[in-house]
Design a protein around this motif. Structure first.
Motif, PDB file in Angstrom:
ATOM      1  N   ARG A   1     -41.825  13.943  18.640  1.00 32.32           N
ATOM      2  CA  ARG A   1     -42.893  13.786  17.436  1.00 32.32           C
ATOM      3  C   ARG A   1     -43.604  14.873  17.120  1.00 32.32           C
ATOM      4  O   ARG A   1     -44.393  14.827  16.284  1.00 32.32           O
ATOM      5  N   GLY A   2     -43.762  15.765  18.137  1.00 37.69           N
ATOM      6  CA  GLY A   2     -44.992  16.783  18.049  1.00 37.69           C
ATOM      7  C   GLY A   2     -44.652  18.159  19.068  1.00 37.69           C
ATOM      8  O   GLY A   2     -43.614  18.059  19.573  1.00 37.69           O
ATOM      9  N   PRO A   3     -45.661  18.923  18.867  1.00 36.30           N
ATOM     10  CA  PRO A   3     -45.127  20.133  19.467  1.00 36.30           C
ATOM     11  C   PRO A   3     -45.216  20.264  21.075  1.00 36.30           C
ATOM     12  O   PRO A   3     -44.851  21.193  21.770  1.00 36.30           O
ATOM     13  N   THR A   4     -45.703  19.067  21.725  1.00 35.81           N
ATOM     14  CA  THR A   4     -45.729  18.976  23.105  1.00 35.81           C
ATOM     15  C   THR A   4     -44.688  18.034  23.470  1.00 35.81           C
ATOM     16  O   THR A   4     -44.490  17.582  24.678  1.00 35.81           O
ATOM     17  N   GLU A   5     -43.474  17.634  22.792  1.00 32.89           N
ATOM     18  CA  GLU A   5     -42.403  16.783  23.024  1.00 32.89           C
ATOM     19  C   GLU A   5     -41.211  17.533  22.759  1.00 32.89           C
ATOM     20  O   GLU A   5     -40.867  18.350  21.813  1.00 32.89           O
ATOM     21  N   VAL A   6     -40.105  16.827  23.764  1.00 29.88           N
ATOM     22  CA  VAL A   6     -38.733  17.613  23.602  1.00 29.88           C
ATOM     23  C   VAL A   6     -37.863  16.707  24.008  1.00 29.88           C
ATOM     24  O   VAL A   6     -38.115  15.615  24.905  1.00 29.88           O
ATOM     25  N   MET A   7     -36.652  16.736  23.626  1.00 26.72           N
ATOM     26  CA  MET A   7     -35.620  15.699  23.974  1.00 26.72           C
ATOM     27  C   MET A   7     -34.507  16.688  24.543  1.00 26.72           C
ATOM     28  O   MET A   7     -34.208  17.721  24.004  1.00 26.72           O
ATOM     29  N   VAL A   8     -33.746  16.326  25.528  1.00 30.38           N
ATOM     30  CA  VAL A   8     -32.716  16.922  26.020  1.00 30.38           C
ATOM     31  C   VAL A   8     -31.403  16.033  26.182  1.00 30.38           C
ATOM     32  O   VAL A   8     -31.552  14.872  26.090  1.00 30.38           O
TER      33      VAL A   8
ATOM     34  N   GLY B   1     -32.283  19.553   6.074  1.00 33.57           N
ATOM     35  CA  GLY B   1     -32.138  20.845   6.536  1.00 33.57           C
ATOM     36  C   GLY B   1     -32.128  20.860   8.322  1.00 33.57           C
ATOM     37  O   GLY B   1     -32.654  19.794   8.657  1.00 33.57           O
ATOM     38  N   SER B   2     -31.465  21.632   8.873  1.00 38.60           N
ATOM     39  CA  SER B   2     -31.403  21.598  10.342  1.00 38.60           C
ATOM     40  C   SER B   2     -31.741  22.982  10.687  1.00 38.60           C
ATOM     41  O   SER B   2     -31.523  24.104   9.998  1.00 38.60           O
ATOM     42  N   VAL B   3     -32.423  23.076  12.020  1.00 34.78           N
ATOM     43  CA  VAL B   3     -32.709  24.529  12.833  1.00 34.78           C
ATOM     44  C   VAL B   3     -31.912  24.352  13.826  1.00 34.78           C
ATOM     45  O   VAL B   3     -31.761  23.368  14.676  1.00 34.78           O
TER      46      VAL B   3
ATOM     47  N   ALA C   1     -22.597  22.966  27.401  1.00 34.00           N
ATOM     48  CA  ALA C   1     -23.787  23.539  26.733  1.00 34.00           C
ATOM     49  C   ALA C   1     -25.008  22.639  26.704  1.00 34.00           C
ATOM     50  O   ALA C   1     -24.897  21.231  27.021  1.00 34.00           O
ATOM     51  N   ALA C   2     -26.139  23.562  27.001  1.00 36.55           N
ATOM     52  CA  ALA C   2     -27.347  22.461  27.476  1.00 36.55           C
ATOM     53  C   ALA C   2     -28.023  22.602  26.079  1.00 36.55           C
ATOM     54  O   ALA C   2     -28.301  23.525  25.385  1.00 36.55           O
ATOM     55  N   VAL C   3     -28.465  21.303  25.658  1.00 40.37           N
ATOM     56  CA  VAL C   3     -29.103  21.064  24.266  1.00 40.37           C
ATOM     57  C   VAL C   3     -30.543  20.425  24.311  1.00 40.37           C
ATOM     58  O   VAL C   3     -30.698  19.646  25.156  1.00 40.37           O
ATOM     59  N   VAL C   4     -31.385  20.998  23.695  1.00 46.41           N
ATOM     60  CA  VAL C   4     -32.888  20.607  23.704  1.00 46.41           C
ATOM     61  C   VAL C   4     -33.221  20.523  22.070  1.00 46.41           C
ATOM     62  O   VAL C   4     -32.942  21.230  21.298  1.00 46.41           O
ATOM     63  N   TYR C   5     -33.944  19.451  21.793  1.00 48.33           N
ATOM     64  CA  TYR C   5     -34.547  19.001  20.460  1.00 48.33           C
ATOM     65  C   TYR C   5     -36.060  19.121  20.484  1.00 48.33           C
ATOM     66  O   TYR C   5     -36.805  18.548  21.267  1.00 48.33           O
TER      67      TYR C   5
ATOM     68  N   GLY D   1     -32.860  23.166  18.803  1.00 50.46           N
ATOM     69  CA  GLY D   1     -33.064  22.824  17.090  1.00 50.46           C
ATOM     70  C   GLY D   1     -33.793  21.538  17.245  1.00 50.46           C
ATOM     71  O   GLY D   1     -34.574  21.169  17.864  1.00 50.46           O
ATOM     72  N   ASN D   2     -33.881  20.983  15.471  1.00 54.12           N
ATOM     73  CA  ASN D   2     -34.397  19.829  15.437  1.00 54.12           C
ATOM     74  C   ASN D   2     -33.686  18.734  15.276  1.00 54.12           C
ATOM     75  O   ASN D   2     -32.231  18.903  15.106  1.00 54.12           O
ATOM     76  N   TRP D   3     -34.043  17.426  15.870  1.00 56.23           N
ATOM     77  CA  TRP D   3     -33.306  16.196  15.789  1.00 56.23           C
ATOM     78  C   TRP D   3     -33.050  16.004  14.409  1.00 56.23           C
ATOM     79  O   TRP D   3     -34.044  15.667  13.574  1.00 56.23           O
ATOM     80  N   THR D   4     -31.860  15.631  13.909  1.00 57.29           N
ATOM     81  CA  THR D   4     -31.499  15.198  12.523  1.00 57.29           C
ATOM     82  C   THR D   4     -30.605  13.869  12.421  1.00 57.29           C
ATOM     83  O   THR D   4     -30.140  13.696  13.766  1.00 57.29           O
ATOM     84  N   LYS D   5     -30.597  13.343  11.319  1.00 62.82           N
ATOM     85  CA  LYS D   5     -29.619  12.456  11.460  1.00 62.82           C
ATOM     86  C   LYS D   5     -28.130  12.857  11.505  1.00 62.82           C
ATOM     87  O   LYS D   5     -27.285  11.777  11.835  1.00 62.82           O
ATOM     88  N   ASN D   6     -27.869  14.104  11.387  1.00 66.57           N
ATOM     89  CA  ASN D   6     -26.406  14.685  11.277  1.00 66.57           C
ATOM     90  C   ASN D   6     -26.014  14.350  12.847  1.00 66.57           C
ATOM     91  O   ASN D   6     -24.717  14.334  13.135  1.00 66.57           O
ATOM     92  N   ASP D   7     -27.115  14.587  13.787  1.00 68.19           N
ATOM     93  CA  ASP D   7     -26.964  14.698  15.221  1.00 68.19           C
ATOM     94  C   ASP D   7     -26.512  13.400  15.502  1.00 68.19           C
ATOM     95  O   ASP D   7     -25.977  13.136  16.825  1.00 68.19           O
ATOM     96  N   LEU D   8     -26.616  12.116  15.011  1.00 64.65           N
ATOM     97  CA  LEU D   8     -26.413  10.850  15.216  1.00 64.65           C
ATOM     98  C   LEU D   8     -25.056  10.551  15.337  1.00 64.65           C
ATOM     99  O   LEU D   8     -24.596   9.822  15.819  1.00 64.65           O
TER     100      LEU D   8
END
Length: 856
Positions: free
Chosen positions: A145-152, A98-100, A194-198, A126-133
């Motif tokens: 790994r938690g609500p205070t972390e983000v990847m760009v 599942g992805s968001v 596009a700008a992408v954050v996970y 969105g959320n980081w998934t295996k499909n993004d790899l």
């Protein structure tokens, strides 16, 4: 074979005279080839991206739209997490995940600066998934790994100097979330901007969907030996019909179609301007070969005398044109690739990444460029070639270069008058049309007919217009001015064709200037007359989120704040006909913020309970009157019976055709989670607090850089700037046609100087100084350029005024002629003439007098 040898000898003997015509072909072909390479490269970039990011099979809600669930709530359509488990249990599925994902977000840095693209590309969370790899790899740090972390993504990090540990705030429909960057992921393929954050999955669900346990799609991986089509069929059998199920190819095709529609608009618009440049180039080529034929009259006569047939002479000139078109086209195709690379660099500077590794030059591109360039050149040279074939053997006994068309033919003039008259009639019919659709067709016909008419009648007009211009500008310079006038008049056909080349580009400039200026003036007039609100806050890439709405409502100094929402609904009128174009829900104060004239009833009554308004066009079409009932089926809600309390006049450019109802009525029939976000909000200041309220409102929305507060003055300026930017872009594309037209003036003068070599030598021998000679040629060039400018500007203003009359049917009632622009273009044309004459005048001044006199 003899014909080919003769053509080759003549081509290389006069290669200097052919050069500018070759440049015109080169530029036109380069623009076509560059457009094709650029758009093909963009398509390749997106194709690679879609192919890599698409899973074998994708499951998503049927109601999912491009931005959200289609209702404007800001939350993407989603499906329950149990769907992932159902799909994972299907035979042939290796993995289901599942992805968001949502594009209805804004991401800002610690300085409150928007991290989104400036080119219109989306910001995706969105959320980081295996499909993004498949498309990305983590090159720094780790996944959130938690609500205070983000990847760009790395492109966004590079553009905005983001690094690990920096804080980002993501503004979504459900609220804001602050997180620090713990990872940076790099693209394996080109990201077009596009700008992408996970986020981690739970945070993404809560932030973007407003609830955990839901996803926007399921990415399914097929087991070995299972085709995508079979897997799709198996997954479909395990689910009910409320899902959209696509293979990787189908998903990529759908995405490609969406992008392709946008790319087609760009491609065909640019090719249209290239076509204009080709049209202008035709006049240059016709003039070039006409003058070369005139200069070689004696030579052609000798060829005819020693046995060459008309057909051989004709073919000889056409072979020269073929060579010219081939050389210009080959160079143009090469230059086109350079133009495409340049456009890619410009797009990258603007924020849209395009890699030269994806540079796509299809086989069809050089073929199209070559065929187009050669065919256009040969067709343009046909009339001069035909004229060459008619040269008699007796011409060998006459002086070469004697113009054969000192007066334009009366038959030509009559045809030109008929075409011009037909064009004027079509423009008149367009201006007096009752429907814009009917008038648009007449406008197109009028533009084409009047343009062709002016081109055909150009030689007749040249005599009259050049004399008037000369009387005003040239005769003050004495004998030199009079000689310049006579040189411009000695060959009306040549002067007409040279002026026509410049006329086309300037006519389009004048037309668009009138239309753009009239649009701004009409909108400004309508704003002054209709808009009562002091401040406007409008959504751009993200609708106005609830937290920004609340901040605006709490601003001190405001008498009221008005919400404005667009609603998806199907209306059934009393005559039983359905209309799914929706309606508008607003607060009752909107009747003060936008003063709408009513033809029946009062607008304030339309904001009452179970009431609404309709536009006069809708009322006329369906026979609706005040007191009638309209059935409204709200998408995602109930069906209501709403009473028509007002009919608004559609003679306006603001909210034309809008159907209003109150937000209170909307809330009765649509669940709270289906109420759309505002697309625009209005504010009215308390009496005497306008400046303070304006400053306070800006401060209230400081935390939301995606929205801008504008008062009426700001809004007018922005409207003017937007139209101006659009016009500047169009002018830039038209510049190619004007450059080709300038080359035509240069070439005409250069060949004219060669044609008049002996005449120039004689004038120099009897006392004409080099300075006077150069001045004479410059004056001749200026008067030809001004002739073309007068025709073009006059024609363009006529087209623009007609187009404005059509726009008046859509509420744009003010005709505004931008005289500063028109006068500036006219004066600029004089400088164009001076510039075009620099090289020919310099060459004429350097002629050796005795050699010039001895020239035959």
């Amino acid at each position: 074979m003899t014909v080919v040898k003769t053509s080759l000898r003549n081509f290389f003997a006069h290669k200097g005279r052919m050069a500018l015509s070759a440049v015109a072909v080169l530029l036109s072909v380069a623009f076509v080839s560059g457009t094709l390479v650029f758009t093909d490269t963009m398509n390749t970039t997106f194709d690679k991206l879609f192919a890599v990011t698409s899973s074998d099979v994708t499951v998503s809600p049927k109601e999912s739209g491009d931005e959200d669930d289609g209702a404007g709530t800001g939350r993407p359509a989603s499906l329950p997490a149990s769907t992932v488990e159902k799909v994972a249990a299907v035979d042939g599925v290796e993995a289901a995940e599942g992805s968001v994902g949502s594009m209805n977000v804004t991401v800002v840095n610690s300085e409150n600066k928007n991290m989104g693209s400036t080119t219109g590309a989306p910001t995706i969370a969105g959320n980081w998934t295996k499909n993004d790899l498949k498309s990305m790899e983590i090159t720094s740090g780790h996944a959130p790994r938690g609500p205070t972390e983000v990847m760009v993504d790395s492109d966004t990090a590079d553009k905005h100097d983001l690094k690990l540990g920096d804080e980002l705030r993501t503004i979504a429909a459900t609220g804001d979330i602050r997180a620090r960057i713990v990872g940076i992921a790099s693209w394996k393929v080109t990201n077009p901007g596009a700008a992408v954050v996970y986020f981690d999955t739970e945070t993404a669900q809560r932030t973007l969907l407003g609830a955990t346990g839901r996803f926007t799609q399921v990415s399914v991986t097929a087991a070995d030996g299972v085709s995508d089509a079979k897997l799709k069929q198996a997954v479909a059998q395990s689910l009910d019909g409320s899902y959209k199920i696509q293979t990787a190819e189908e998903a990529a095709d759908e995405n490609r179609k969406d992008v392709g529609e946008f790319m087609d608009i760009i491609k065909y618009a640019m090719l249209g301007f290239a076509g204009i440049a080709f049209l202008v180039g035709i006049f240059l080529i016709i003039n070039t070969f006409s003058m070369l034929v005139a200069q070689r009259t004696r030579e052609i006569g000798l060829m005819r005398a020693i046995g060459s047939s008309r057909r051989q002479v004709n073919r000889s000139v056409l072979v020269e044109a073929l060579l010219l078109g081939f050389v210009g086209s080959v160079l143009g195709v090469g230059a086109g690739v350079g133009i495409a690379v340049g456009l890619m660099k410009l797009m990258s500077m603007a924020g849209m990444t395009l890699s030269t590794e994806d540079l796509t030059v299809k086989v069809t591109t050089p073929v199209v460029g070559l065929i187009l360039g050669v065919v256009v050149t040969v067709l343009a040279a046909y009339l001069p070639a035909r004229r060459a074939g008619k040269v008699s053997p007796m011409a060998a006994l006459r002086d070469a270069g004697t113009p054969a068309d000192g007066k334009a033919g009366w038959i030509r003039g009559l045809i030109g008058l008929v075409l011009t008259g037909a064009g004027v009639f079509a423009l008149y019919a367009a201006a007096t049309a009752d429907k814009a659709s009917d008038g648009a067709l007449m406008l197109g016909g009028g533009v084409v007919l009047s343009l062709i008419g002016f081109v055909v009648i150009g030689p007749l007009l040249a005599g009259a217009v050049v004399r008037v211009l000369s009387a005003v500008l040239l005769r003050a310079f004495g004998p030199v001015g009079r000689m310049a006038e006579r040189n411009a008049l000695r060959n009306p056909r040549r002067t007409g064709a040279t002026g026509a080349a410049l006329m086309i580009g300037l006519a389009l400039v004048a037309c668009l200037s009138v239309v753009g200026s009239s649009m701004v003036a009409s909108a400004t007039s309508e704003l002054d007359k209709s808009v009562g609100a002091d401040y406007i806050v409008m959504a751009q890439q993200q609708r106005i989120v609830a937290q920004a709405e609340k901040a605006m409502q709490q601003t001190p100094g405001l008498a009221h704040v008005t919400r404005y929402k667009e609603i998806n609904a199907t209306l059934t009128s009393p005559d039983g006909k359905k209309d799914d174009s929706g309606l508008t829900a607003a607060d009752p104060t909107y009747a003060e913020d936008l003063r709408r004239t009513t033809t029946e009833g009062t607008l304030s009554a339309a904001y009452g309970e179970d009431a609404m308004s309709v536009g006069s066009d809708y009322a006329k079409e369906h026979g609706v009157h005040v007191g009638d009932t309209i059935t409204v089926a709200f998408e995602g809600g109930e069906t209501a019976k709403l009473k028509v309390a007002a009919i608004t006049d559609d003679e306006t450019s603001i909210d034309q055709g809008a159907r209003y109802m109150s937000i209170a009525t909307l809330q009765k029939y649509l669940p709270a989670d289906r109420i759309p976000q505002n697309v625009i909000m209005f504010g009215k200041a308390k009496e005497g607090q306008e400046e303070a309220a304006y400053a306070a409102l800006k401060k209230s929305l400081d935390d939301y850089p995606q929205y801008q507060v504008r008062d009426q003055t700001d809004y007018k300026e922005e409207l003017k700037d937007q139209v101006g930017q659009l016009l500047n872009m169009v002018y830039g594309l038209l510049a190619l046609a004007i450059i080709v037209a300038v080359l035509g003036v240069v070439n005409t003068l250069a060949l004219s100087v060669v044609e008049r070599t002996r005449e120039i030598g004689l004038m120099r021998a009897i006392g004409l100084s080099r300075r006077q000679l150069r001045r004479m040629i410059r004056m001749e060039s200026v008067v030809i350029a001004l002739f073309g400018a007068l025709l073009g500007l006059g024609l363009g203003m006529g087209w623009g005024a007609t187009a404005q009359q059509l726009l008046a049917l859509e509420g744009l009632n003010v005709l505004d002629i931008p005289w500063p622009t028109i006068i500036g273009v006219f004066i600029g044309s004089a400088f164009v003439g001076l510039f075009a004459a620099l090289v020919p005048a310099f060459r004429a001044g350097r002629m050796n007098v005795l050699n010039a006199i001895a020239t035959e």
